[in-house]
Design a protein around this motif. Structure first.
Motif, PDB file in Angstrom:
ATOM      1  N   LEU A  43       0.841  -1.192   0.000  1.00 37.19           N
ATOM      2  CA  LEU A  43       0.000   0.000   0.000  1.00 37.19           C
ATOM      3  C   LEU A  43       0.880   1.247   0.000  1.00 37.19           C
ATOM      4  N   SER A  63      -7.612  -2.623  -1.663  1.00 36.36           N
ATOM      5  CA  SER A  63      -7.285  -3.938  -2.224  1.00 36.36           C
ATOM      6  C   SER A  63      -8.433  -4.431  -3.081  1.00 36.36           C
ATOM      7  N   TRP A  74      -4.393  -3.780  -6.323  1.00 35.10           N
ATOM      8  CA  TRP A  74      -4.934  -2.506  -5.863  1.00 35.10           C
ATOM      9  C   TRP A  74      -5.824  -1.828  -6.885  1.00 35.10           C
ATOM     10  N   HIS A 132      -6.940  -0.561   2.895  1.00 32.96           N
ATOM     11  CA  HIS A 132      -7.385   0.632   2.185  1.00 32.96           C
ATOM     12  C   HIS A 132      -6.862   1.875   2.897  1.00 32.96           C
TER      13      HIS A 132
END
Length: 192
Positions: A43, A63, A74, A132
């Protein structure tokens, strides 16, 4: 995926909204979108590339449903301050993708299908591995001097130059084409 919610980032939503040509002609796009399925990026790596390209603006990274801890995938949504016309969407999204690849030194590889104006974008749909992040900042302002717009216009200028050169070459060949095949060998031998 069959049950996932999705959207097209355009406000045109008639019966033919999934048609790329129709969206190009009638669509108005309020989001830039991103889909990254390769290279198992973290991330933090996705966020870093986004920040390098769009700066401090609002975005959501999440995700995808099929992501796992060992195979992270992603999606990202970047809301725009002003919409992009359908005729400009493909080139704008392509410039966005080009800059993301460049910012990540070729590690973040966007799925370029999302540059097609009628392409579906799947919304958050938690799978076995879900991460997220949402930033709370202003929407992205794609001003004339924004790197995405500069890249888009540079690409368009290069494309126009290449198309003009190809047309000129075809016209030149049409004017100098031999009328009989006996001179083809002579023309080849005299070519630089």
């Amino acid at each position: 995926k069959e049950r996932a919610q999705w959207f097209i980032p355009s406000v045109y939503y008639e019966h033919d909204a999934r048609d790329h040509d129709v969206q190009r002609q009638r669509g108005t796009f309020h989001w830039l979108t991103l889909d990254v399925d390769g290279n198992n990026l973290s991330l933090a790596e996705v966020k870093d590339s986004l920040v390098k390209v769009v700066g401090a603006c609002c975005w959501l990274v999440y995700s995808s449903r099929s992501a796992t801890a060992d195979n992270r995938k992603w999606r990202a949504l970047v809301p725009l301050k002003e919409p992009v016309a359908g005729a400009d969407y493909h080139d704008t999204a392509t410039a966005f993708f080009d800059l993301l690849e460049q910012a990540s030194e070729g590690v973040l590889i966007p799925d370029r299908a999302l540059a097609r104006p009628g392409q579906l974008v799947y919304l958050p749909n938690k799978g076995t591995h879900y991460e997220h992040e949402i930033t709370k900042a202003p929407r992205l302002a794609l001003t004339a001097d924004h790197p995405i717009i500069l890249r888009r216009e540079d690409t368009r200028a290069k494309r126009a130059e290449a198309e003009a050169a190809a047309r000129a070459w075809k016209e030149r060949k049409a004017r100098t084409a031999p009328t009989d095949t006996s001179s083809i060998v002579a023309d080849f031998n005299s070519a630089e």
